[in-house]
Motif scaffolding. Sequence first.
Motif, PDB file in Angstrom:
ATOM      1  N   MET B 105       0.834  -1.199   0.000  1.00 50.95           N
ATOM      2  CA  MET B 105       0.000   0.000   0.000  1.00 50.95           C
ATOM      3  C   MET B 105       0.873   1.256   0.000  1.00 50.95           C
ATOM      4  SD  MET B 105      -3.102  -0.724  -0.289  1.00 50.95           S
ATOM      5  CE  MET B 105      -3.701   0.921   0.030  1.00 50.95           C
ATOM      6  N   THR B 109       0.834   4.276  -3.024  1.00 56.38           N
ATOM      7  CA  THR B 109       0.618   5.687  -2.708  1.00 56.38           C
ATOM      8  C   THR B 109       1.847   6.504  -3.098  1.00 56.38           C
ATOM      9  OG1 THR B 109       1.238   5.131  -0.440  1.00 56.38           O
ATOM     10  CG2 THR B 109      -1.091   5.379  -0.895  1.00 56.38           C
ATOM     11  N   ARG B 129      -2.686  16.171  -0.909  1.00 51.04           N
ATOM     12  CA  ARG B 129      -3.003  15.908   0.495  1.00 51.04           C
ATOM     13  C   ARG B 129      -3.556  14.501   0.742  1.00 51.04           C
ATOM     14  NH1 ARG B 129      -4.055  18.423   5.132  1.00 51.04           N
ATOM     15  NH2 ARG B 129      -5.898  17.143   5.463  1.00 51.04           N
ATOM     16  N   ARG B 130      -4.604  14.167  -0.004  1.00 51.77           N
ATOM     17  CA  ARG B 130      -5.265  12.883   0.200  1.00 51.77           C
ATOM     18  C   ARG B 130      -4.272  11.734   0.139  1.00 51.77           C
ATOM     19  NH1 ARG B 130      -9.540  13.283  -4.508  1.00 51.77           N
ATOM     20  NH2 ARG B 130      -8.172  15.021  -5.005  1.00 51.77           N
ATOM     21  N   LEU B 131      -3.400  11.800  -0.875  1.00 56.30           N
ATOM     22  CA  LEU B 131      -2.431  10.719  -1.038  1.00 56.30           C
ATOM     23  C   LEU B 131      -1.382  10.747   0.060  1.00 56.30           C
ATOM     24  CD1 LEU B 131      -1.587  10.348  -4.795  1.00 56.30           C
ATOM     25  CD2 LEU B 131      -2.411   8.616  -3.229  1.00 56.30           C
ATOM     26  N   ILE B 133      -1.326  11.852   3.127  1.00 55.59           N
ATOM     27  CA  ILE B 133      -1.728  11.399   4.449  1.00 55.59           C
ATOM     28  C   ILE B 133      -1.794   9.863   4.496  1.00 55.59           C
ATOM     29  CG2 ILE B 133      -4.237  11.358   4.170  1.00 55.59           C
ATOM     30  CD1 ILE B 133      -2.504  13.053   7.065  1.00 55.59           C
ATOM     31  N   ASN B 134      -2.219   9.291   3.379  1.00 49.21           N
ATOM     32  CA  ASN B 134      -2.298   7.833   3.343  1.00 49.21           C
ATOM     33  C   ASN B 134      -0.919   7.199   3.291  1.00 49.21           C
ATOM     34  OD1 ASN B 134      -5.155   6.679   3.219  1.00 49.21           O
ATOM     35  ND2 ASN B 134      -5.276   8.532   1.972  1.00 49.21           N
ATOM     36  N   ASP B 136       1.768   8.439   4.529  1.00 44.73           N
ATOM     37  CA  ASP B 136       2.300   8.565   5.883  1.00 44.73           C
ATOM     38  C   ASP B 136       1.720   7.502   6.813  1.00 44.73           C
ATOM     39  OD1 ASP B 136       3.683  10.688   4.956  1.00 44.73           O
ATOM     40  OD2 ASP B 136       2.464  12.235   5.923  1.00 44.73           O
ATOM     41  N   PHE B 137       0.428   7.262   6.640  1.00 46.94           N
ATOM     42  CA  PHE B 137      -0.216   6.289   7.519  1.00 46.94           C
ATOM     43  C   PHE B 137       0.343   4.888   7.315  1.00 46.94           C
ATOM     44  CE2 PHE B 137      -3.709   3.206   8.165  1.00 46.94           C
ATOM     45  CZ  PHE B 137      -3.769   3.292   9.540  1.00 46.94           C
ATOM     46  N   PHE B 138       0.448   4.483   6.063  1.00 52.44           N
ATOM     47  CA  PHE B 138       0.939   3.122   5.818  1.00 52.44           C
ATOM     48  C   PHE B 138       2.394   2.975   6.261  1.00 52.44           C
ATOM     49  CE2 PHE B 138      -2.714   3.164   2.842  1.00 52.44           C
ATOM     50  CZ  PHE B 138      -3.429   2.178   3.490  1.00 52.44           C
ATOM     51  N   PHE B 140       3.684   4.576   8.734  1.00 56.71           N
ATOM     52  CA  PHE B 140       3.594   4.516  10.187  1.00 56.71           C
ATOM     53  C   PHE B 140       3.282   3.095  10.658  1.00 56.71           C
ATOM     54  CE2 PHE B 140       0.837   4.861  13.987  1.00 56.71           C
ATOM     55  CZ  PHE B 140       1.671   5.548  14.854  1.00 56.71           C
ATOM     56  N   ILE B 141       2.270   2.503  10.056  1.00 56.35           N
ATOM     57  CA  ILE B 141       1.878   1.144  10.433  1.00 56.35           C
ATOM     58  C   ILE B 141       3.024   0.165  10.169  1.00 56.35           C
ATOM     59  CG2 ILE B 141       0.365  -0.772   9.827  1.00 56.35           C
ATOM     60  CD1 ILE B 141      -1.055   1.281  11.446  1.00 56.35           C
TER      61      ILE B 141
END
Lengths: 158, 158
Positions: B105, B109, B129-131, B133-134, B136-138, B140-141
């Motif tokens: 993922m 992104t 932005r939308r991309l 943040i995602n 960054d999230f993946f 992070f996980i």
Amino acid sequence: MPDPVPADERRFAEEMGTALAGMGVTPAFGKLLGWLLICEPPAQTSAQLAEALGLSKGSISTGMRLLERTGFVRRVPAPGRGHAYELMPNAMISGTDAAATYAAMRHVTERGLALLAAQGFAEDHDRARRLRINRDFFLFIEEEVPKLIDRFKQENDL
Amino acid sequence: MPDPVPADERRFAEEMGTALAGMGVTPAFGKLLGWLLICEPPAQTSAQLAEALGLSKGSISTGMRLLERTGFVRRVPAPGRGHAYELMPNAMISGTDAAATYAAMRHVTERGLALLAAQGFAEDHDRARRLRINRDFFLFIEEEVPKLIDRFKQENDL
DNA sequence: TTGAATGTTCAGAGAGTTCTGAACTTTCAG
DNA sequence: CTGAAAGTTCAGAACTCTCTGAACATTCAA
């Protein structure tokens, strides 16, 4: 005639569909999500989505309803008739919870332990070790992952 | 004639198969894993597994090789001929890593961001932005979940 | 109120997956 | 070395899943 969709962007949506398919989402819905991540404008009508992604009206309808029910997408009033769909700001972040899967795993292991208990093997018995450690693990994940996600949200002002 | 398999235990294996099917494993391999979580003795030969679960020799062979390659199961010397299979002590715990999925993922992104960058939209641009943040999230996980798992291992002396 | 645009549903075609069983290869006790 | 047990492979039967497209329902501008 509406703007033609840039080939790059459409391909991105397709790749996202494939990646998400690896997470249990169907390719078509993954494609929808992928597209909503980059499309301009961010809110699109069914017709625009069908046009952009080459999916049938039926697939869009079913897919959007599913994505709406699961909190990935919301309806917004459309300029002309009907309505448009837009990615929820934190769509993938909340959607990635996966809590259900881990909860399911915890439940099966729990059932297995009950089964052994009925045979006289308590949780601290050697026979129950394999199961117990797994139950504990899934419980742990179930509890900790939401905390992790909250931390991310806080750190990123979401 | 070998011991008949208790119906309860076999059913547990089947339920585990179903639960794991929800995580992308095929039902038959999930069943094998489920069985290896409760069977007595813990190490079983192909013949025993086939007998206990009603699976063909072929399925056992293919399934076990897969489970071995992915680190869920190991071969141990069998009493008579051949060898037996046994669940790795931390099988599901390490197997649950899911790192590959999140990495996938993140990669998509990342590609999407590159695509927008090529169009002149930097990562801090609104369109990205939308991309972002995602992504960054993946990321992070991807970084945090292994830590979480380590913590579990430490807390449980694994 | 009317009918064109929009939205929903679902049968079934097409694609894909899983598992078996039979043919084949490997291993090892005697 | 021999042959029986163990293990592997893979074609294809049986099943499942995805998506379309056409019939039907709903909505709303005029």
